[in-house]
Enzyme design. Sequence first.
Site, PDB file in Angstrom:
ATOM      1  CB  THR A 193      -0.932  -0.010   1.229  1.00 19.75           C
ATOM      2  OG1 THR A 193      -1.833  -1.105   1.078  1.00 19.75           O
ATOM      3  CG2 THR A 193      -1.717   1.282   1.369  1.00 19.75           C
ATOM      4  CE  LYS A 225       4.944  -0.006   8.980  1.00 19.50           C
ATOM      5  NZ  LYS A 225       5.275  -1.425   9.125  1.00 19.50           N
ATOM      6  CB  CYS A 383     -31.393 -12.873 -25.419  1.00 19.58           C
ATOM      7  SG  CYS A 383     -31.192 -11.794 -26.838  1.00 19.58           S
ATOM      8  CG  HIS A 509     -30.630  -9.086 -22.301  1.00 18.95           C
ATOM      9  ND1 HIS A 509     -29.717 -10.097 -22.094  1.00 18.95           N
ATOM     10  CD2 HIS A 509     -30.681  -8.891 -23.638  1.00 18.95           C
ATOM     11  CE1 HIS A 509     -29.236 -10.501 -23.263  1.00 18.95           C
ATOM     12  NE2 HIS A 509     -29.795  -9.775 -24.216  1.00 18.95           N
ATOM     13  CD  GLU A 511     -30.193 -10.414 -18.492  1.00 18.17           C
ATOM     14  OE1 GLU A 511     -31.426 -10.624 -18.612  1.00 18.17           O
ATOM     15  OE2 GLU A 511     -29.373 -10.609 -19.414  1.00 18.17           O
TER      16      GLU A 511
HETATM   17  N1  GLN Z   1     -27.387 -14.181 -30.912  1.00 19.72           N
HETATM   18  C1  GLN Z   1     -28.746 -13.803 -30.739  1.00 19.72           C
HETATM   19  C2  GLN Z   1     -29.115 -12.534 -31.499  1.00 19.72           C
HETATM   20  O1  GLN Z   1     -28.250 -11.746 -31.823  1.00 19.72           O
HETATM   21  C3  GLN Z   1     -29.070 -13.642 -29.273  1.00 19.72           C
HETATM   22  C4  GLN Z   1     -28.347 -12.510 -28.618  1.00 19.72           C
HETATM   23  C5  GLN Z   1     -28.377 -12.560 -27.118  1.00 19.72           C
HETATM   24  O2  GLN Z   1     -28.612 -13.606 -26.527  1.00 19.72           O
HETATM   25  N2  GLN Z   1     -28.071 -11.431 -26.477  1.00 19.72           N
HETATM   26  O3  GLN Z   1     -30.256 -12.296 -31.753  1.00 19.72           O
END
Ligand code: GLN
Length: 544
Positions: A193, A225, A383, A509, A511
């Site tokens: 450090t 220290k 996806c 997505h 997530e």
């Molecule tokens: N490969 C696929 C597409 O482009 C799925 C992409 C993904 O899972 N993000 O549509």
Amino acid sequence: MTNCKYIFVTGGVTSSLGKGIIAASLGKLLKARGYNVTIQKFDPYINIDPGTLNPYEHGECYVTTDGAETDLDLGHYERFLSTNTTQANNITTGRVYQNVINKERKGDYLGKTVQVIPHITDEIKRNIKLLGNTGEYDIVITEIGGTVGDIESLPYIEAIRQLTWELADDCISLHLTLIPFLSAAGELKSKPTQNSVKQLLQYGVQPDVLVCRTEQELPRELKEKIARFCNVNFEAVIEARDASTIYEVPLLMEKEHLDRVVLSKLNLSFKNEPELHDWKQFLYRLENPSKKVKIGLIGKYVELKDSYKSISEAIIHASSATQTEVEIRWIHSEEISEENVDVLLHDLQGVLVAPGFGSRGIDGKLQAIKYVREQNIPFLGICLGMQCAVIEFARNVLGWSDANSYEMNPSTKHDVITLMQDQKDVENYGGTMRLGAYDCQITASSNAFDVYKTTEIKERHRHRYELNNDFAEQLQAKGLLISGTNPQTGLAEIIELEDHPWFMGVQFHPEYKSRVSTPHPLFISFIEAVSKTHSTILKKASVN
Ligand code: GLN
């Protein structure tokens, strides 16, 4: 009105110390005290963005609402702070140079030699101040990727040095280091450090706060220290012990008074005590599950779990929301075959097939989906996972043995997944997918509606291929329902199976939108369905 304040976060000694989590935890505490905070990350590589990087190189690519393909740390920022980030929150060296070179071609520097200092550093400084200048934030936290001493992060450190001079009292510098424990000597060592801070000093940057990652408690003398050798106050030497979950780190940092030290150094008031009631409740529920389930996560990058960071975090959020301990079995899609699919999946209560690109591992994914469809095991396909569910259904229910995605076989007659119309003329790989938030209209009487409890949603995307609507009627006639579509283009966004307890595929997505404060309904519903299938009752945990 006071000026926007800046906190520069650098890392030393070694990489992977968790700068992103420390930055997010500090941001969370400051926000919980009533400040408007955003966090930005600079990545010192030459790619314009991580969109073209293989996940093995850099983990997941996180997509923002405005369609920026960014570093996975931005996911942590959003999950901790519950605010949206944008393209301005993630800048790479490639982008910095691209902007400077574009200006040079336009003639903006006519007659001048374009140099790292001042032109590249000016462009870095402009990007740092961009968020502060919007007037939206009281505090901007800027994380510099890499480790101090790396050749490629030098221009960023130089930009920080210049800004520290220019912004004077409106900025501070926080340095994250490691205090290793040498078991042979039985001692914690501060020398790395000290050396890391010396290196920073050589570049002209004096850290104001040191956050020290350690496996053991830092004794007072060692903190003294470090403070003495590194010119920081004793209180500004912060101990960061390993935590059982990243979501505990804000609480550990609060105990260490990191937020107070930072606010004092920025001459800002403490305002209220941090409002962390919901956060603590989230942790309580996470740590006191009443049941336990086992799910499989199938992907082709499972050796590097960071490739699925937002998915595993969304599962953690849903796990807290449902007070369910979720054990994930990471399954490599290339390892699944018709012969072993039963051995690999029979004891799972749910299966998630992850996103991905290209044909590697597709056969295994299709085998797994066939198995869970026939065995009535809850399934979530994201996806590519959704696209595989459509292919599997077309092959095994409609009997089209050549059904495929155009991505895997462009000459098949049954391209049930096909290239999107507006992708046909795309030549460049970088930043050209269908990216960011798009609308989705949900059919009223569907499982998707039961999940979302509304017909209008917006989710984030990252793909080039789509369900081929030429086959929609035939697929639907056999029980594969398209329960969510984009109202502007008619693109299928959600599919589900009529004769299955819980089988859903989403083109988007979900997530990316799951947060500690708002766990995603799709993951909650999936985990609920999973625990209904068969779960181990742990104990009667009270709902806090
Ligand atoms: N490969 C696929 C597409 O482009 C799925 C992409 C993904 O899972 N993000 O549509």
